[in-house]
Design an enzyme around this catalytic site. Structure first.
Site, PDB file in Angstrom:
ATOM      1  N   PRO A 304       0.797  -1.238   0.000  1.00 41.73           N
ATOM      2  CA  PRO A 304       0.000   0.000   0.000  1.00 41.73           C
ATOM      3  C   PRO A 304       0.825   1.282   0.000  1.00 41.73           C
ATOM      4  O   PRO A 304       0.261   2.363   0.171  1.00 41.73           O
ATOM      5  CB  PRO A 304      -0.788  -0.126   1.304  1.00 41.73           C
ATOM      6  N   GLY A 306       3.781   2.160   1.821  1.00 40.04           N
ATOM      7  CA  GLY A 306       4.514   2.619   2.998  1.00 40.04           C
ATOM      8  C   GLY A 306       5.958   2.968   2.660  1.00 40.04           C
ATOM      9  O   GLY A 306       6.478   4.015   3.064  1.00 40.04           O
ATOM     10  N   LYS A 307       6.589   2.106   1.878  1.00 41.82           N
ATOM     11  CA  LYS A 307       8.015   2.347   1.567  1.00 41.82           C
ATOM     12  C   LYS A 307       8.144   3.411   0.485  1.00 41.82           C
ATOM     13  O   LYS A 307       9.092   4.186   0.482  1.00 41.82           O
ATOM     14  CB  LYS A 307       8.686   1.026   1.184  1.00 41.82           C
ATOM     15  N   ASP A 323       2.156  -1.611  -8.722  1.00 44.56           N
ATOM     16  CA  ASP A 323       1.582  -2.783  -8.075  1.00 44.56           C
ATOM     17  C   ASP A 323       0.686  -3.472  -9.086  1.00 44.56           C
ATOM     18  O   ASP A 323      -0.019  -2.824  -9.862  1.00 44.56           O
ATOM     19  CB  ASP A 323       0.800  -2.447  -6.806  1.00 44.56           C
ATOM     20  N   CYS A 492       9.084  -9.882   3.711  1.00 53.37           N
ATOM     21  CA  CYS A 492       8.741  -9.943   5.135  1.00 53.37           C
ATOM     22  C   CYS A 492       8.587 -11.413   5.517  1.00 53.37           C
ATOM     23  O   CYS A 492       7.557 -11.838   6.028  1.00 53.37           O
ATOM     24  CB  CYS A 492       7.487  -9.118   5.457  1.00 53.37           C
TER      25      CYS A 492
HETATM   26  C1  SAM Z   1       5.007  -7.098   0.375  1.00 52.22           C
HETATM   27  S1  SAM Z   1       3.780  -6.271  -0.483  1.00 52.22           S
HETATM   28  C2  SAM Z   1       4.529  -4.703  -0.770  1.00 52.22           C
HETATM   29  C3  SAM Z   1       4.519  -3.764   0.418  1.00 52.22           C
HETATM   30  C4  SAM Z   1       4.925  -2.361   0.074  1.00 52.22           C
HETATM   31  N1  SAM Z   1       6.236  -2.336  -0.513  1.00 52.22           N
HETATM   32  C5  SAM Z   1       4.886  -1.432   1.279  1.00 52.22           C
HETATM   33  O1  SAM Z   1       5.885  -1.247   1.927  1.00 52.22           O
HETATM   34  O2  SAM Z   1       3.818  -0.873   1.573  1.00 52.22           O
HETATM   35  C6  SAM Z   1       3.859  -7.026  -2.041  1.00 52.22           C
HETATM   36  C7  SAM Z   1       3.007  -6.362  -3.114  1.00 52.22           C
HETATM   37  O3  SAM Z   1       3.425  -6.890  -4.368  1.00 52.22           O
HETATM   38  C8  SAM Z   1       2.346  -6.860  -5.239  1.00 52.22           C
HETATM   39  N2  SAM Z   1       2.718  -7.723  -6.376  1.00 52.22           N
HETATM   40  C9  SAM Z   1       2.722  -9.075  -6.436  1.00 52.22           C
HETATM   41  N3  SAM Z   1       3.179  -9.490  -7.628  1.00 52.22           N
HETATM   42  C10 SAM Z   1       3.490  -8.371  -8.336  1.00 52.22           C
HETATM   43  C11 SAM Z   1       3.995  -8.141  -9.646  1.00 52.22           C
HETATM   44  N4  SAM Z   1       4.282  -9.153 -10.490  1.00 52.22           N
HETATM   45  N5  SAM Z   1       4.160  -6.863 -10.061  1.00 52.22           N
HETATM   46  C12 SAM Z   1       3.864  -5.827  -9.232  1.00 52.22           C
HETATM   47  N6  SAM Z   1       3.366  -5.994  -7.989  1.00 52.22           N
HETATM   48  C13 SAM Z   1       3.192  -7.250  -7.550  1.00 52.22           C
HETATM   49  C14 SAM Z   1       1.184  -7.305  -4.385  1.00 52.22           C
HETATM   50  O4  SAM Z   1      -0.050  -6.874  -4.945  1.00 52.22           O
HETATM   51  C15 SAM Z   1       1.513  -6.625  -3.047  1.00 52.22           C
HETATM   52  O5  SAM Z   1       0.823  -5.403  -2.937  1.00 52.22           O
END
Ligand code: SAM
Length: 555
Positions: A304, A306-307, A323, A492
């Site tokens: 969402p 955050g980073k 995303d 994570c």
């Molecule tokens: C660990 S979360 C990211 C958290 C985010 N970086 C933060 O700090 O708020 C992983 C995210 O990767 C997205 N995701 C999964 N496969 C993906 C892809 N092939 N391309 C882009 N986003 C992807 C998911 O929808 C999810 O929102």
């Protein structure tokens, strides 16, 4: 965002790739069936402060049942509590979270109490009743009485005629035979409240720390904040908290940990973007990547956000925030908006602007293809019901004397896209990035203390599936990094298959890649050389579990 989160779960849902509800959530509980609630208006805003415990148990049982069938626990709780008074919604959240955290033990006890498994909702209600009885502070007669009453409120077709008698008998038996039902030599799943395969794997890979890791994962995580450096940073956030009489500790460069969790709406400065909710371990990502002014940075799996926000709070850079999920991409924009961080207009898009007009972005380029029609900022804007997005190129009307001069060219902010990071041809403009953050989808095994439902959704074979996805993503993104640039790989997860193994395999195949193991982080004297943060309750390093690897590309 719900306003009725309990102190335990005040934080907005963190980034977690746990599975979606299977087949959607079930209809809300029929509270009107309750003899107690019949006589009372329990809607938000009414004078009734609390529903009957039986009503709360029904809502918690519905949420627990849905969670066990694959739903996000938070979403299920929100679904069944949105018509309840705030105090009851909070109580339901606590009951459902507590039961999830000890579901290994509760399901073991259920297996002893029941000759054959009850229907899932009745089993979930029984588990909640037992969880209440395990807590020695609860009055036994009231718990049994209210759990039996709750049976009579279950939706038709769930409770068979003798179900109330069954509940009464099994709960009373639990009270009588408690010591025999919870012997010291419980199987691993019941003893550690983690799936058996999970316990075995953590024991194998972290032989010195495995019990501490499992115990820390069952803790209630504290509410950790990240102060926005652009809005006064840690000093200003600390000043606001002190003024409000809220106890906290400063942690690291940007972090503050509250002594008592609270609904985010009550945190001074949250609405204005002065602080955001973010685990201290997650705050390491932007600090490790170390963004510099003027750089072009890719945040490949950003929702969402955050980073993304942290990177933009640290430097005047351009961050491409991708995303794959359009709904989650729109949440990135909400979070950037709250943090007062600018959005850069997407190629070929027309963005809403503050004064109700529009801003025409530059002509279409290949980037335009990255957006599905539902994922444009304007579409997300409508979906989120927002007035406008803060846009770096927020050009005022030149014919309006009240407006300042035209804003100069955009030079920093976020380009948010709904796109597949593993398919750069569909969104990349061919210009390499100075830095890349790959916060890859993973098992979320490091953030169990915030999302205990992860435990009951994961299966052993999922870990290999995540490793494959992670390896594919890093391969696809490496060519987008300029020589001399840096990629931060993050998950994570606490399983080495998703961290050390993915990066080692990648580095061994890429002679132009150097793994920078000697990284020092300000405020982290004991930064682990292997980049693996394990979940800990240690006061000095209080954080979830993460894996970080900083990779540089040779010139
Ligand atoms: C660990 S979360 C990211 C958290 C985010 N970086 C933060 O700090 O708020 C992983 C995210 O990767 C997205 N995701 C999964 N496969 C993906 C892809 N092939 N391309 C882009 N986003 C992807 C998911 O929808 C999810 O929102």
């Amino acid at each position: 965002m719900s306003t009725d989160k309990s102190p335990d779960q005040a934080a907005p849902a963190a980034a977690t790739p746990i599975s979606r509800p299977r087949g959607g959530l079930r209809p809300a509980a029929r509270f009107q069936k309750s003899p107690s609630s019949k006589q009372r208006d329990v809607r938000p805003g009414s004078t009734v402060l609390r529903a009957a415990l039986a009503d709360e148990l029904v809502a918690a049982a519905l949420a627990l049942r849905d969670m066990l069938e694959g739903a996000h626990l938070d979403e299920a709780i929100d679904h069944y509590t949105h018509e309840m008074p705030v105090a009851s919604a909070r109580a339901v959240r606590n009951m459902a979270y507590d039961a999830t955290r000890q579901y290994g033990l509760l399901s073991h006890i259920g297996g002893q109490l029941n000759r054959k498994p009850p229907v899932p909702l009745l089993g979930a209600l029984q588990a909640l009743g037992v969880a209440q009885l395990i807590d020695a502070r609860r009055p036994v007669p009231v718990i049994i009485d209210q759990t039996v009453r709750a049976v009579n409120q279950l939706p038709e077709g769930v409770a068979y005629p003798a179900a109330a008698g069954f509940m009464n008998a099994t709960l009373r038996r639990f009270v009588r035979e408690r010591d025999a039902l919870i012997p010291p030599n419980l199987p691993d799943e019941a003893r550690y409240n983690h799936p058996g395969w999970w316990v075995t794997r953590v024991r194998q890979v972290w032989p010195g720390q495995w019990e501490a890791i499992l115990a820390a994962s069952l803790d209630r995580a504290p509410l950790s904040l990240r102060a926005n450096r652009r809005l006064g940073g840690q000093d200003e956030a600390a000043r606001r908290l002190e003024a409000a009489g809220i106890g906290f500790r400063r942690m690291g460069v940007d972090g503050l940990v509250l002594e008592q969790p609270m609904p985010v709406e009550h945190i001074p400065g949250f609405a204005e973007g002065l602080v955001s909710v973010q685990d201290l371990g997650a705050q390491c990502a932007a600090q490790l990547l170390d963004p510099q002014p003027g750089e072009r940075i890719l945040d490949a799996c950003a929702a969402p956000g955050g980073k993304t926000a942290h990177l933009l709070e640290m430097a005047d850079c351009e961050v491409w925030a991708l995303d794959i999920d359009p709904g989650r991409a729109s949440i990135i924009m909400n979070n950037l908006q709250r943090s007062r961080l600018p959005l850069l207009p997407q190629s070929g898009q027309t963005l809403p602007r503050g004064n109700g007009g529009t801003v025409d972005a530059e002509p279409a380029t290949t980037v335009r293809a990255a957006f599905g029609t539902d994922a444009t900022m304007a579409a997300s804007d409508r979906a989120a019901g927002q007035g406008h997005w803060p846009v770096a190129a927020d050009v005022p009307d030149t014919d309006d004397p009240a407006q300042p001069a035209v804003t100069p060219a955009v030079h920093w902010g976020a380009r948010v896209m709904a796109a597949d990071a593993a398919d750069p041809d569909s969104w990349w403009d061919g210009q390499r990035f100075d830095r890349i953050l790959l916060d890859a989808p993973c098992s979320a095994s490091g953030i169990v203390r915030r999302h205990p439902d992860v435990l009951w959704h994961r299966q052993r074979r999922d870990i290999a599936t995540f490793s494959g996805t992670q390896a594919r993503l890093i391969e696809k993104l490496w060519p987008l990094l300029r020589p001399g640039g840096t990629l931060l790989y993050a998950t994570c997860s606490i399983f080495p298959e998703e961290g050390e193994a993915v990066v080692s395999a990648f580095v061994s195949k890429h002679p132009d890649c150097q793994w920078q193991r000697d990284v020092r982080l300000t405020g982290w004297p004991g930064w682990p050389r292997n980049g693996q943060l394990l979940p800990t309750r240690d006061d000095r390093h209080e954080h979830d579990g993460f894996f970080y690897a900083l990779l540089s590309r040779h010139r």
